[in-house]
Scaffold this motif. Structure first.
Motif, PDB file in Angstrom:
ATOM      1  N   HIS A  73       0.829  -1.206   0.000  1.00  0.00           N
ATOM      2  CA  HIS A  73       0.000   0.000   0.000  1.00  0.00           C
ATOM      3  C   HIS A  73       0.864   1.258   0.000  1.00  0.00           C
ATOM      4  N   GLY A  74       2.068   1.163  -0.580  1.00  0.00           N
ATOM      5  CA  GLY A  74       2.885   2.351  -0.739  1.00  0.00           C
ATOM      6  C   GLY A  74       3.861   2.576   0.405  1.00  0.00           C
ATOM      7  N   ILE A  75       4.315   3.837   0.521  1.00  0.00           N
ATOM      8  CA  ILE A  75       5.292   4.196   1.555  1.00  0.00           C
ATOM      9  C   ILE A  75       4.546   4.454   2.858  1.00  0.00           C
ATOM     10  N   THR A  76       4.084   3.377   3.446  1.00  0.00           N
ATOM     11  CA  THR A  76       3.299   3.415   4.676  1.00  0.00           C
ATOM     12  C   THR A  76       4.227   3.422   5.890  1.00  0.00           C
ATOM     13  N   PRO A  77       3.696   3.645   7.100  1.00  0.00           N
ATOM     14  CA  PRO A  77       4.557   3.585   8.289  1.00  0.00           C
ATOM     15  C   PRO A  77       5.344   2.276   8.404  1.00  0.00           C
ATOM     16  N   LEU A  80       8.185   2.460   5.940  1.00  0.00           N
ATOM     17  CA  LEU A  80       9.199   3.404   6.420  1.00  0.00           C
ATOM     18  C   LEU A  80      10.023   2.804   7.547  1.00  0.00           C
ATOM     19  N   ALA A  81       9.359   2.131   8.485  1.00  0.00           N
ATOM     20  CA  ALA A  81      10.081   1.514   9.601  1.00  0.00           C
ATOM     21  C   ALA A  81      11.071   0.473   9.097  1.00  0.00           C
ATOM     22  N   ALA A  82      10.632  -0.326   8.126  1.00  0.00           N
ATOM     23  CA  ALA A  82      11.515  -1.356   7.575  1.00  0.00           C
ATOM     24  C   ALA A  82      12.702  -0.729   6.849  1.00  0.00           C
ATOM     25  N   ARG A  83      12.444   0.294   6.052  1.00  0.00           N
ATOM     26  CA  ARG A  83      13.513   0.951   5.294  1.00  0.00           C
ATOM     27  C   ARG A  83      14.511   1.638   6.230  1.00  0.00           C
ATOM     28  N   MET A  84      14.006   2.335   7.236  1.00  0.00           N
ATOM     29  CA  MET A  84      14.889   3.030   8.168  1.00  0.00           C
ATOM     30  C   MET A  84      15.760   2.046   8.955  1.00  0.00           C
ATOM     31  N   THR A  85      15.155   0.957   9.374  1.00  0.00           N
ATOM     32  CA  THR A  85      15.925  -0.059  10.103  1.00  0.00           C
ATOM     33  C   THR A  85      16.994  -0.665   9.213  1.00  0.00           C
ATOM     34  N   GLY A 235       5.613  -7.695   1.010  1.00  0.00           N
ATOM     35  CA  GLY A 235       5.767  -6.313   0.561  1.00  0.00           C
ATOM     36  C   GLY A 235       6.991  -5.651   1.147  1.00  0.00           C
ATOM     37  N   LEU A 236       7.266  -5.900   2.423  1.00  0.00           N
ATOM     38  CA  LEU A 236       8.413  -5.268   3.076  1.00  0.00           C
ATOM     39  C   LEU A 236       9.733  -5.766   2.504  1.00  0.00           C
ATOM     40  N   VAL A 237       9.805  -7.034   2.156  1.00  0.00           N
ATOM     41  CA  VAL A 237      11.023  -7.535   1.506  1.00  0.00           C
ATOM     42  C   VAL A 237      11.259  -6.785   0.197  1.00  0.00           C
ATOM     43  N   GLY A 238      10.181  -6.513  -0.535  1.00  0.00           N
ATOM     44  CA  GLY A 238      10.310  -5.729  -1.757  1.00  0.00           C
ATOM     45  C   GLY A 238      10.808  -4.318  -1.487  1.00  0.00           C
ATOM     46  N   HIS A 239      10.296  -3.691  -0.434  1.00  0.00           N
ATOM     47  CA  HIS A 239      10.749  -2.341  -0.081  1.00  0.00           C
ATOM     48  C   HIS A 239      12.224  -2.342   0.309  1.00  0.00           C
ATOM     49  N   ILE A 240      12.646  -3.375   1.017  1.00  0.00           N
ATOM     50  CA  ILE A 240      14.044  -3.445   1.437  1.00  0.00           C
ATOM     51  C   ILE A 240      14.964  -3.648   0.231  1.00  0.00           C
ATOM     52  N   LEU A 241      14.533  -4.461  -0.711  1.00  0.00           N
ATOM     53  CA  LEU A 241      15.337  -4.623  -1.928  1.00  0.00           C
ATOM     54  C   LEU A 241      15.474  -3.290  -2.652  1.00  0.00           C
ATOM     55  N   GLU A 242      14.353  -2.554  -2.788  1.00  0.00           N
ATOM     56  CA  GLU A 242      14.428  -1.254  -3.448  1.00  0.00           C
ATOM     57  C   GLU A 242      15.304  -0.290  -2.653  1.00  0.00           C
ATOM     58  N   GLU A 243      15.192  -0.333  -1.332  1.00  0.00           N
ATOM     59  CA  GLU A 243      16.013   0.541  -0.491  1.00  0.00           C
ATOM     60  C   GLU A 243      17.495   0.276  -0.701  1.00  0.00           C
ATOM     61  N   SER A 244      17.847  -1.000  -0.936  1.00  0.00           N
ATOM     62  CA  SER A 244      19.255  -1.339  -1.154  1.00  0.00           C
ATOM     63  C   SER A 244      19.754  -0.845  -2.507  1.00  0.00           C
TER      64      SER A 244
END
Length: 269
Positions: A73-77, A80-85, A235-244
């Motif tokens: 659902h996008g850049i949700t809390p 963000l928490a997963a990416r920041m960590t 979804g969070l694994v996908g966000h972390i891959l993009e963050e990397s």
């Protein structure tokens, strides 16, 4: 010891979910390599794990729709928490995922648990098909939440107004596959009463729709939040891959610092 969890010692420890030997892995009575791999998708395996049986084709379509809805659902809390960590501890992907999942509570994603509990309390399963007045139940339910000054779970959304676009599609899929009954009807009536009483726009959000559909399945309310946990982990694994590969966390941190300094630091207006 006392009763309950600290009660009498079991004679034998048992589990009906899975077991393995040197040459075999069994999951809910099915052979993993030969009866599951290549035969089930991830949603169907989750259904098997939870219920102990294979989903029917109709159940598969509805259950997969539920869990797919909750993946992203996008850049949700939680994202963000997963990416920041991950920015602070890139060596610990699992900690970043866990950080995101810890925020799935009564406001985001986990509200489906509250919606299911609300519906079961209003309409116990043994009262289904008995001609209960759903209109009266809806009014009673809303009044209880208003008396406690509590938000009705599963209603309202900060972005999706007047309709959460996921909700009508989920209800359509449920109806097309035999999973649209009194719980979906009840939450729709609760929504109408809540809007009338509050004078606010309170669409049934995706988690409210999913909570009602989970009641149609008969899933215990205490496990419903878990569907969001397992789906959002993907979804969070996908966000972390993009963050990397395309990091945004550092800039978010720096920009927050800059804006706070502008408004609250030395020399702020």
């Amino acid at each position: 010891m006392g009763s309950g969890l600290m009660g009498k010692r079991k004679e034998k420890i048992s589990s009906s979910i899975a077991w393995s030997t040197p040459d075999k892995i069994s999951v809910r009575g099915l052979d993993l390599p030969n009866e599951i791999l290549g035969h089930m998708n991830l949603g169907d395996l989750a259904f098997l794990q939870l219920t102990g049986r294979k989903a029917t084709p109709e159940e598969s379509r509805v259950f997969n729709a539920i869990v797919i809805t909750l993946v992203e659902h996008g850049i949700t809390p939680s994202a963000l928490a997963a990416r920041m960590t991950y920015m602070g501890a890139p060596e610990s992907l699992q900690a970043a995922v866990a950080a995101g999942l810890c925020g799935l509570g009564t406001v985001f994603v986990g509200s489906m648990e509250g919606a299911s509990k609300m519906l079961y309390e209003a309409l116990p399963q043994d009262k289904l098909g008995t001609g209960v007045d759903l209109d009266a139940l809806a009014v009673e339910t809303v009044e209880k939440f208003r008396a406690r000054k509590m938000i009705v779970p599963g209603l309202g959304h900060p972005v999706h107004k007047p309709v959460d676009p996921r909700t009508p599609r989920l209800f359509q899929i449920a109806a097309e596959n035999g999973k649209s009954g009194e719980y979906i009807e009840l939450i729709q009536k609760i929504q109408a009463v809540a809007e009338e009483k509050s004078g606010k726009m309170l669409p049934i959000n995706a988690t409210g729709a999913i909570g009602a559909i989970c009641c149609e399945f008969g899933f215990p309310w205490k496990i419903v939040r878990g569907f969001g946990v397992m789906a959002r982990a993907i979804g969070l694994v996908g966000h972390i891959l993009e963050e990397s590969e395309n990091p945004i966390s550092y800039e978010l941190w720096q920009r927050a610092e800059e804006e706070i300094l502008e408004t609250s630091g030395p020399g702020a207006a």
